[in-house]
Design an enzyme around this catalytic site. Sequence first.
Site, PDB file in Angstrom:
ATOM      1  N   LEU A 191       2.824   1.133  -0.214  1.00  0.00           N
ATOM      2  CA  LEU A 191       3.655   2.278   0.152  1.00  0.00           C
ATOM      3  C   LEU A 191       4.228   2.944  -1.092  1.00  0.00           C
ATOM      4  CD1 LEU A 191       5.221   0.196   2.995  1.00  0.00           C
ATOM      5  CD2 LEU A 191       3.914   2.303   3.368  1.00  0.00           C
ATOM      6  N   PRO A 192       4.757   4.187  -0.932  1.00  0.00           N
ATOM      7  CA  PRO A 192       5.207   4.906  -2.128  1.00  0.00           C
ATOM      8  C   PRO A 192       6.322   4.208  -2.917  1.00  0.00           C
ATOM      9  CG  PRO A 192       4.957   6.417  -0.272  1.00  0.00           C
ATOM     10  CD  PRO A 192       4.786   5.036   0.275  1.00  0.00           C
ATOM     11  N   LYS A 195       4.272  -4.317 -14.224  1.00  0.00           N
ATOM     12  CA  LYS A 195       3.803  -2.985 -13.817  1.00  0.00           C
ATOM     13  C   LYS A 195       4.653  -1.883 -14.455  1.00  0.00           C
ATOM     14  CE  LYS A 195       1.752   0.216 -11.517  1.00  0.00           C
ATOM     15  NZ  LYS A 195       0.427   0.657 -11.941  1.00  0.00           N
ATOM     16  N   THR A 245       4.441  -0.098  -6.076  1.00  0.00           N
ATOM     17  CA  THR A 245       5.222  -0.235  -7.307  1.00  0.00           C
ATOM     18  C   THR A 245       6.680   0.030  -6.970  1.00  0.00           C
ATOM     19  OG1 THR A 245       3.353   0.567  -8.603  1.00  0.00           O
ATOM     20  CG2 THR A 245       5.520   0.596  -9.670  1.00  0.00           C
ATOM     21  N   LYS A 283       8.630   8.439 -10.570  1.00  0.00           N
ATOM     22  CA  LYS A 283       9.327   7.309  -9.927  1.00  0.00           C
ATOM     23  C   LYS A 283       9.246   6.064 -10.821  1.00  0.00           C
ATOM     24  CE  LYS A 283       7.065   4.583  -7.495  1.00  0.00           C
ATOM     25  NZ  LYS A 283       6.286   3.700  -6.629  1.00  0.00           N
TER      26      LYS A 283
HETATM   27  P1  NAD Z   1       0.202   7.747  -1.416  1.00  0.00           P
HETATM   28  O1  NAD Z   1       1.411   8.610  -1.342  1.00  0.00           O
HETATM   29  O2  NAD Z   1      -1.147   8.344  -1.555  1.00  0.00           O
HETATM   30  O3  NAD Z   1       0.144   6.792  -0.111  1.00  0.00           O
HETATM   31  C1  NAD Z   1       1.246   6.229   0.507  1.00  0.00           C
HETATM   32  C2  NAD Z   1       0.928   6.096   1.997  1.00  0.00           C
HETATM   33  O4  NAD Z   1       2.030   5.454   2.631  1.00  0.00           O
HETATM   34  C3  NAD Z   1       0.734   7.450   2.702  1.00  0.00           C
HETATM   35  O5  NAD Z   1      -0.497   7.452   3.396  1.00  0.00           O
HETATM   36  C4  NAD Z   1       1.931   7.536   3.639  1.00  0.00           C
HETATM   37  O6  NAD Z   1       1.633   8.209   4.865  1.00  0.00           O
HETATM   38  C5  NAD Z   1       2.206   6.064   3.881  1.00  0.00           C
HETATM   39  N1  NAD Z   1       3.571   5.811   4.355  1.00  0.00           N
HETATM   40  C6  NAD Z   1       4.740   6.248   3.852  1.00  0.00           C
HETATM   41  N2  NAD Z   1       5.763   5.778   4.572  1.00  0.00           N
HETATM   42  C7  NAD Z   1       5.231   5.022   5.561  1.00  0.00           C
HETATM   43  C8  NAD Z   1       5.775   4.288   6.633  1.00  0.00           C
HETATM   44  N3  NAD Z   1       7.095   4.209   6.840  1.00  0.00           N
HETATM   45  N4  NAD Z   1       4.929   3.636   7.453  1.00  0.00           N
HETATM   46  C9  NAD Z   1       3.590   3.705   7.243  1.00  0.00           C
HETATM   47  N5  NAD Z   1       3.013   4.392   6.251  1.00  0.00           N
HETATM   48  C10 NAD Z   1       3.831   5.036   5.422  1.00  0.00           C
HETATM   49  O7  NAD Z   1       0.496   6.718  -2.590  1.00  0.00           O
HETATM   50  P2  NAD Z   1      -0.587   5.877  -3.436  1.00  0.00           P
HETATM   51  O8  NAD Z   1      -1.104   6.716  -4.541  1.00  0.00           O
HETATM   52  O9  NAD Z   1      -1.532   5.215  -2.497  1.00  0.00           O
HETATM   53  O10 NAD Z   1       0.384   4.782  -4.088  1.00  0.00           O
HETATM   54  C11 NAD Z   1       0.940   3.707  -3.341  1.00  0.00           C
HETATM   55  C12 NAD Z   1       1.715   2.811  -4.300  1.00  0.00           C
HETATM   56  O11 NAD Z   1       0.844   2.328  -5.310  1.00  0.00           O
HETATM   57  C13 NAD Z   1       2.873   3.530  -5.018  1.00  0.00           C
HETATM   58  O12 NAD Z   1       3.964   2.649  -5.144  1.00  0.00           O
HETATM   59  C14 NAD Z   1       2.272   3.859  -6.376  1.00  0.00           C
HETATM   60  O13 NAD Z   1       3.281   3.953  -7.379  1.00  0.00           O
HETATM   61  C15 NAD Z   1       1.345   2.685  -6.593  1.00  0.00           C
HETATM   62  N6  NAD Z   1       0.177   2.941  -7.463  1.00  0.00           N
HETATM   63  C16 NAD Z   1      -0.552   4.100  -7.338  1.00  0.00           C
HETATM   64  C17 NAD Z   1      -1.655   4.299  -8.177  1.00  0.00           C
HETATM   65  C18 NAD Z   1      -2.496   5.562  -8.103  1.00  0.00           C
HETATM   66  O14 NAD Z   1      -3.328   5.772  -9.001  1.00  0.00           O
HETATM   67  N7  NAD Z   1      -2.336   6.387  -7.074  1.00  0.00           N
HETATM   68  C19 NAD Z   1      -2.009   3.326  -9.119  1.00  0.00           C
HETATM   69  C20 NAD Z   1      -1.274   2.156  -9.177  1.00  0.00           C
HETATM   70  C21 NAD Z   1      -0.181   1.958  -8.335  1.00  0.00           C
END
Ligand code: NAD
Length: 299
Positions: free
Chosen positions: A64-65, A170, A95, A245
């Site tokens: 999740l975000p 991280k 993260t 963030k």
């Molecule tokens: P994203 O915003 O693409 O996806 C997050 C998902 O969570 C969305 O589909 C959203 O609808 C869902 N969501 C939010 N609240 C929710 C709830 N209450 N119930 C159910 N679903 C819910 O984010 P992402 O890029 O997939 O990143 C996710 C995590 O991984 C973050 O913490 C980010 O910092 C970390 N991360 C991302 C990357 C990257 O390259 N994108 C790399 C490493 C780590």
Amino acid sequence: MKIGFIGLGHMGAPMALNLIKAGHALSVFDLSADAMRTLADAGATLAGSPKAAATGAEWVITMLPAAAHVRAVLSGEDGVLAGVSKGVTIIDSSTIDPASAKAFAALAQANGNRFADAPVSGGTGGAVAGTLTFMVGGTAELYESVKPVLSGMGKNIVHCGETGTGQVAKLCNNLVLGVTMAGVAEAMALGEALGIDAKVLGGIMNTSTGRCWSSDTYNPFPGVIETAPSSRGYTGGFGTDLMLKDLGLATDAAKQARQPAYMGALAQQLYQAMSSHGDGKLDFSAIIKLYRHEGGEKG
Ligand code: NAD
């Protein structure tokens, strides 16, 4: 194994797809109907809530975000903790800050569950390819138990130490990433302004001491690396708001530890400026727009 997977965004969706490919049965939940549809097409069971996704699962994974979303998904009437069987381990790959990871571990423990913080690095490319690095916080025994599940989504599964240290690793990594991306963007834009071809400059950097992931894999200048988000309009990568963030988490943690974070704080301001300009959803390598706009955009 039966896995409840919650959070099917840029990272979560390909990670969940890899678990299905590895032969696991997934019950998934996301607030986005589109994200759910992709997983349904691949054979996952669609759950109506985090609680439903966790009911009957042998493992629960959240992606999740931010910490507030993890708290919302774990707690409450429809939360994971209301549905999950005792003894099941909850793995959070989002993260978040180390203190929240510890708080969630305590919540899980009070519910008869175990909790591992297991944030990832490797980006969306690593998520699709199943080559992510997982940084795991928890006891050595917990680490050994989560390893086989995480192996379905990643190549490097590293034990960082006690609960919360996965998030420490991280945050420190992303502090470097935020700073190096700003540095590479600054240099590439300077090179452009001074008249060198971007591909030539990128090529030199990538065989010289300036080489880093931000230059050789994710170069912010369009066309230097064909597979980088910069070559597709800064879409489909690691969102600026997520980098913002992470830098906030790093500088907050630095404050608590009474450690200076000069570069992290400056980088945080740069990504903040991007976000304020309306570019928060673009890949974080779009930071180069700050430099190219200032000098009058060329190309
Ligand atoms: P994203 O915003 O693409 O996806 C997050 C998902 O969570 C969305 O589909 C959203 O609808 C869902 N969501 C939010 N609240 C929710 C709830 N209450 N119930 C159910 N679903 C819910 O984010 P992402 O890029 O997939 O990143 C996710 C995590 O991984 C973050 O913490 C980010 O910092 C970390 N991360 C991302 C990357 C990257 O390259 N994108 C790399 C490493 C780590």
